[in-house]
Write a protein that holds these residues in place. Sequence first.
Motif, PDB file in Angstrom:
ATOM      1  N   LYS A  15     -85.908   8.968  -9.405  1.00  0.00           N
ATOM      2  CA  LYS A  15     -86.589   8.272 -10.486  1.00  0.00           C
ATOM      3  C   LYS A  15     -85.575   7.617 -11.413  1.00  0.00           C
ATOM      4  O   LYS A  15     -84.509   8.171 -11.682  1.00  0.00           O
ATOM      5  N   LEU A  16     -85.920   6.420 -11.899  1.00  0.00           N
ATOM      6  CA  LEU A  16     -85.153   5.818 -12.983  1.00  0.00           C
ATOM      7  C   LEU A  16     -85.621   6.469 -14.275  1.00  0.00           C
ATOM      8  O   LEU A  16     -86.800   6.365 -14.632  1.00  0.00           O
ATOM      9  N   VAL A  17     -84.718   7.156 -14.965  1.00  0.00           N
ATOM     10  CA  VAL A  17     -85.123   7.861 -16.175  1.00  0.00           C
ATOM     11  C   VAL A  17     -85.559   6.862 -17.234  1.00  0.00           C
ATOM     12  O   VAL A  17     -85.101   5.721 -17.275  1.00  0.00           O
ATOM     13  N   ASP A  18     -86.455   7.307 -18.089  1.00  0.00           N
ATOM     14  CA  ASP A  18     -87.030   6.450 -19.121  1.00  0.00           C
ATOM     15  C   ASP A  18     -86.368   6.760 -20.466  1.00  0.00           C
ATOM     16  O   ASP A  18     -86.303   7.932 -20.865  1.00  0.00           O
ATOM     17  N   PRO A  19     -85.875   5.757 -21.195  1.00  0.00           N
ATOM     18  CA  PRO A  19     -85.192   6.026 -22.469  1.00  0.00           C
ATOM     19  C   PRO A  19     -86.060   6.772 -23.468  1.00  0.00           C
ATOM     20  O   PRO A  19     -85.574   7.625 -24.204  1.00  0.00           O
ATOM     21  N   GLU A  20     -87.360   6.466 -23.493  1.00  0.00           N
ATOM     22  CA  GLU A  20     -88.247   7.149 -24.429  1.00  0.00           C
ATOM     23  C   GLU A  20     -88.346   8.634 -24.089  1.00  0.00           C
ATOM     24  O   GLU A  20     -88.351   9.491 -24.962  1.00  0.00           O
ATOM     25  N   SER A  21     -88.424   8.942 -22.789  1.00  0.00           N
ATOM     26  CA  SER A  21     -88.473  10.341 -22.378  1.00  0.00           C
ATOM     27  C   SER A  21     -87.162  11.053 -22.695  1.00  0.00           C
ATOM     28  O   SER A  21     -87.161  12.215 -23.104  1.00  0.00           O
ATOM     29  N   LEU A  22     -86.043  10.352 -22.517  1.00  0.00           N
ATOM     30  CA  LEU A  22     -84.754  10.947 -22.849  1.00  0.00           C
ATOM     31  C   LEU A  22     -84.686  11.279 -24.324  1.00  0.00           C
ATOM     32  O   LEU A  22     -84.232  12.353 -24.722  1.00  0.00           O
ATOM     33  N   ALA A  23     -85.147  10.352 -25.185  1.00  0.00           N
ATOM     34  CA  ALA A  23     -85.111  10.574 -26.628  1.00  0.00           C
ATOM     35  C   ALA A  23     -85.996  11.756 -27.007  1.00  0.00           C
ATOM     36  O   ALA A  23     -85.630  12.600 -27.826  1.00  0.00           O
ATOM     37  N   THR A  24     -87.176  11.846 -26.401  1.00  0.00           N
ATOM     38  CA  THR A  24     -88.090  12.945 -26.687  1.00  0.00           C
ATOM     39  C   THR A  24     -87.500  14.269 -26.257  1.00  0.00           C
ATOM     40  O   THR A  24     -87.570  15.276 -26.967  1.00  0.00           O
TER      41      THR A  24
END
Length: 444
Positions: free
Chosen positions: A361-370
Amino acid sequence: MAAALTAFTLLALSSPPSAAASPSSPLNAAASPSSPLNAAASPSSPLNAAAKAVVPCPRPKVKPPTGRPARPVPPPDDPVARAVGGDALATNGLAVPAGVAAPPALTAATWLVADLDTGEVLGGCGPHVYQTPASVQKLLLAATVMPHLDPRQTIKVAQSDLDIEPGSSAVGLVRGGSYSIATLWLGLILNSGNDAANALARVGGGRSGVPATVKAMNDEAKRLGAYQTHAVTPSGLDGPGQFTSAYDLALISRRLFDRADFRKYALTRSATMPAQKALKKGGFQFQNENRLIFNYPGALGGKTGFTKLARHSYVGAAQRNGRRLVVTLLGAENNPLKGWQQGAALLDWGFKLPKDASVGKLVDPESLATTKTTENAPVTPGPTNKAPQPAAAPQRDSSRTLTFAAAAAVAVILAATPLLLLLTQRRRQRVRRRPRAQYHAGPS
């Protein structure tokens, strides 16, 4: 039962984080197994064991050109960074779904195919192996600066904008000439102009100029989850310590292809550089060097790159039957296929795969921040006299405020509770059977 639950709680709280996670990793090695980074998997897990079995990537039978510079020494591998997006991507070799057709044989040292919309990685070859970027690094410049510059703004070109490596690509800006930001983006994306890159980086960095923009590029890479990317120049011209990976390029490209203005620039076939009448310089036309948009149905654009050190690099995207795919490749030679042709071959392969085919999966920046916010937030311990709930997932986050000593104390209290209750109950029974006079005898 209470003692068994207490022992389970003590074991969960006292378990150390994964040994494969480096404490200095920017990914926060104590991330939980449910983290979108998927970085805390046990080294002995089947996924990690499979990742260690390197499957060679298909290669054409051609001799590499002579006179290639030695590959720069990459940074030490971080096992956490190599597993971003999934354990199957932590390989130097091939990562493709089981049972699918073999991907095309390419000279690219590393590559990746991903779905722009879902973020699913369809396949890759050494997705997290460090490579030098060449001009595909201009995509990171665009991702960093494009949101903050007005395309209608006009700027004057400084001499420093023209200080580029002799013989490297330039779109033909003139010192003292006036150009719109939109024209500079066209010069950057279509013609890979290093002079345009310098001008955009200088303006984007404000009073601090190019150094501020390069720092912002590296900050943006980390925000996106591109932890193996480090920029030294805004243009992608080689610099010491400058690296990226096929996976990181896909993260950066995914953000750009979400922008309508970038897609418009990337699909522009030709543009005109305006005349500079005050400087007695005429205008001229320049072409898009990405041949994918001329030859591949459904092409969305992309970016080419080449230096003697990096060799050929390429990013390209296309849409077909409601599906948008992106390909990234690094360290390629242009024989028997040019960079964009290798990209087209990967797109053909990707479009033939089932929509549920995935190796990561390409990680999502919003998920990383959360995830980072949640993991770094202080946790208030609950009442210590309450038995742990069986349905609760054991926590392994080292940032929890409940220490091992406190957990041990809680465990001892909870484990002793049933025994204390039993002894107290028996004592009361014995007391009730004793005579009153005997019970009250003794000092008061």
